[in-house]
Design a protein around this motif. Structure first.
Motif, short mmCIF file in Angstrom:
data_model
loop_
_atom_site.label_atom_id
_atom_site.label_comp_id
_atom_site.label_asym_id
_atom_site.label_seq_id
_atom_site.Cartn_x
_atom_site.Cartn_y
_atom_site.Cartn_z
N ALA A 181 0.84 -1.20 0.00
CA ALA A 181 0.00 0.00 0.00
C ALA A 181 0.87 1.25 0.00
O ALA A 181 2.11 1.18 -0.01
CB ALA A 181 -0.93 -0.01 1.21
N THR A 182 0.21 2.40 0.02
CA THR A 182 0.91 3.68 0.03
C THR A 182 0.18 4.68 0.90
O THR A 182 -1.02 4.53 1.14
CB THR A 182 1.03 4.23 -1.41
OG1 THR A 182 1.86 5.40 -1.40
CG2 THR A 182 -0.33 4.61 -1.98
N HIS A 327 7.33 2.79 -0.82
CA HIS A 327 6.06 3.30 -0.28
C HIS A 327 5.87 2.85 1.17
O HIS A 327 5.49 3.66 2.03
CB HIS A 327 4.89 2.81 -1.15
CG HIS A 327 4.81 3.48 -2.48
ND1 HIS A 327 4.02 4.58 -2.71
CD2 HIS A 327 5.42 3.20 -3.66
CE1 HIS A 327 4.14 4.95 -3.98
NE2 HIS A 327 4.99 4.13 -4.57
N SER A 328 6.12 1.57 1.45
CA SER A 328 5.98 1.09 2.83
C SER A 328 7.02 1.72 3.74
O SER A 328 6.73 2.04 4.91
CB SER A 328 6.11 -0.44 2.86
OG SER A 328 5.00 -1.06 2.25
N GLU A 329 8.23 1.91 3.21
CA GLU A 329 9.26 2.55 4.04
C GLU A 329 8.88 3.99 4.36
O GLU A 329 9.14 4.48 5.46
CB GLU A 329 10.60 2.48 3.31
CG GLU A 329 11.78 2.93 4.15
CD GLU A 329 11.98 2.11 5.41
OE1 GLU A 329 12.61 2.64 6.36
OE2 GLU A 329 11.51 0.94 5.48
N GLY A 330 8.25 4.66 3.41
CA GLY A 330 7.77 6.02 3.67
C GLY A 330 6.74 6.04 4.78
O GLY A 330 6.74 6.94 5.64
N GLU A 334 7.11 7.93 8.51
CA GLU A 334 6.09 8.87 9.00
C GLU A 334 5.52 8.42 10.33
O GLU A 334 5.29 9.25 11.24
CB GLU A 334 4.96 8.99 7.96
CG GLU A 334 5.37 9.63 6.64
CD GLU A 334 5.15 11.13 6.63
OE1 GLU A 334 5.04 11.72 7.73
OE2 GLU A 334 5.09 11.70 5.53
N LEU A 335 5.27 7.12 10.48
CA LEU A 335 4.75 6.61 11.75
C LEU A 335 5.77 6.79 12.87
O LEU A 335 5.42 7.17 13.99
CB LEU A 335 4.37 5.14 11.62
CG LEU A 335 3.14 4.82 10.75
CD1 LEU A 335 2.96 3.31 10.62
CD2 LEU A 335 1.88 5.45 11.33
N ALA A 342 6.72 0.74 13.57
CA ALA A 342 6.07 -0.26 12.73
C ALA A 342 7.13 -1.17 12.14
O ALA A 342 8.25 -0.76 11.83
CB ALA A 342 5.29 0.43 11.61
N ARG A 343 6.76 -2.41 11.97
CA ARG A 343 7.66 -3.40 11.39
C ARG A 343 7.44 -3.45 9.88
O ARG A 343 6.31 -3.62 9.42
CB ARG A 343 7.35 -4.76 12.02
CG ARG A 343 8.08 -5.94 11.45
CD ARG A 343 7.57 -7.18 12.16
NE ARG A 343 8.04 -8.40 11.56
CZ ARG A 343 7.57 -9.60 11.88
NH1 ARG A 343 6.61 -9.71 12.79
NH2 ARG A 343 8.04 -10.69 11.30
N HIS A 344 8.50 -3.25 9.11
CA HIS A 344 8.41 -3.31 7.65
C HIS A 344 9.16 -4.54 7.15
O HIS A 344 10.37 -4.64 7.29
CB HIS A 344 9.00 -2.04 7.01
CG HIS A 344 9.01 -2.10 5.51
ND1 HIS A 344 9.85 -1.33 4.74
CD2 HIS A 344 8.28 -2.85 4.62
CE1 HIS A 344 9.64 -1.59 3.46
NE2 HIS A 344 8.70 -2.50 3.37
#
Length: 389
Positions: A181-182, A327-330, A334-335, A342-344
């Motif tokens: 997602a984004t 996108h997930s890293e962004g 932000e979180l 958050a775990r990516h």
């Protein structure tokens, strides 16, 4: 409100609710009222005595409320790899809810539904947002008597809904899984959607009345072909089709515009024809618009006020050219700036592309299973979920 002939029900297990009746309209993000609002949804498994084992599954752009079979003779669901007995969203352990989004065309109020004059809204349907989708989901849960969720899970547009839910209502669930997602569309994403919209609208631009609707549908087939090029990677397209010629006897798709000489063209035509049998062009335009205007971190920061933070899983696929790892890293960055770790996790094994989240990718499914089991272990730590905001 009565379920109409369009669209056909996806499952005999489809249920309908009306969380916003005519005298109590939904107030959309735009400020416009919408009523009545019917919601089509399906449930799987059993709600436990403490009513705290519910998992909400959010569907992607062209999904519906039917992620999995209810029994062997049922129609296949769109997320059989994730939802079902023994799957990460285990229907033997969880009470699973999945609802068609507002603005959609699989039973929830959208452009296909009758407007104030009794005729379908069509292009007059008010603009909806991802926040509106989440608001309707939460209203449905209230009608079902569910005050807190074990988890919210979604991929693509479903992941955008899960992220919006996390940021606006973080106390609603113990965990949020945001997959492929984004937080906001890139210029590349916006450009692909712009071409899809042009394909739909230009096909109908010179017509009026029923002819215009027919033109919209013709353009929708082309838009679906365009979208499939973003869902699959170049490598997977080459592996499946290469330069193989079209098979004999496949120039039969009634709504196809191309009917070219190569197998990949036949595949795209087939996807377009299947899509036209189940989706509405005006709904597609609505949902594309909601995705394009989504900007998750423009909402007020509510995470710093939490005494107990939810678990968050971000998952991406390196072959995904739509919403890849950046996108997930962004989202993770932000979180983190808002005090939430958050775990990516990212998959490097699948070369399928964006659609990998819907497929049997063992590493991905194992991570999702471990995440939900971990959320299971800490259930009860969050309080006062699903309260009015």
């Amino acid at each position: 409100m009565v379920f109409t002939d369009w669209p056909a029900p996806t499952s005999e297990h489809l249920s309908l609710a009306e969380p916003f009746p005519g005298d109590r309209p939904l107030r959309l993000s735009s400020g416009a009222p919408l009523a009545p609002v019917q919601v089509a949804y399906e449930t799987f498994g059993r709600l436990n005595d403490t009513r705290d084992n519910a998992v909400f599954v959010c569907h992607a752009l062209t999904g519906d409320s039917h992620p999995a079979r209810h029994h062997a003779d049922d129609a296949p669901g769109w997320w059989e790899t994730m939802v079902g007995p023994g799957r990460p969203v285990d229907t033997r352990r969880y009470f699973v809810i999945c609802a068609n989004v507002v603005g959609g065309c699989a039973g929830t109020t959208g452009p296909w539904a009758p407007g104030p004059d009794g005729q379908p809204y069509a292009g007059a349907f008010p603009e909806i947002t991802v926040a509106d989708m989440v608001g309707v989901h939460r209203a449905l849960l209230a009608t079902l008597g569910i005050r807190r969720l074990r988890a919210v899970v979604g991929g693509s547009l479903g992941g955008m809904q899960a992220l919006e839910w996390l940021l606006r209502h973080p106390r609603d669930a113990d965990g949020f899984a945001i997959i492929a997602a984004t937080a906001r569309q890139s210029a590349d994403n916006l450009a692909w959607n712009a071409v899809a919209r042009y394909a739909i609208r230009s096909s109908a631009a010179a017509a009026a009345g029923p002819a215009r609707e027919a033109g919209l549908r013709e353009g929708l087939g082309t838009a679906r072909m365009i979208a499939h090029l973003t869902y699959l990677s170049e490598r997977s397209l080459h592996r499946k089709f290469g330069r193989a010629p079209r098979r004999t006897g496949t120039r039969t798709h009634p709504s196809s515009l191309v009917q070219g000489d190569f197998a990949v063209e036949s595949y795209l035509e087939h996807q377009a024809d299947k899509f036209l049998r189940r989706f509405d062009a005006q709904s597609y335009l609505q949902l594309l618009g909601a995705m394009d205007h989504f900007d998750a971190f423009a909402v007020p920061d509510r995470l710093h006020t939490l005494d107990v933070l939810p678990d968050v899983l971000l998952y991406s696929f390196t072959s995904d050219r739509l919403f890849g790892p950046e996108h997930s890293e962004g989202i993770r960055t932000e979180l983190a700036a808002r005090g939430l770790s958050a775990r990516h996790e990212r998959d490097v094994t699948s070369d399928v592309g964006h659609d990998a989240f819907l497929l049997e990718v063992p590493g991905f499914l194992a991570v999702a299973d471990r995440f939900l089991r971990g959320v299971d272990l800490r259930s009860g730590t969050l309080r006062d979920g699903l309260v009015p905001s």
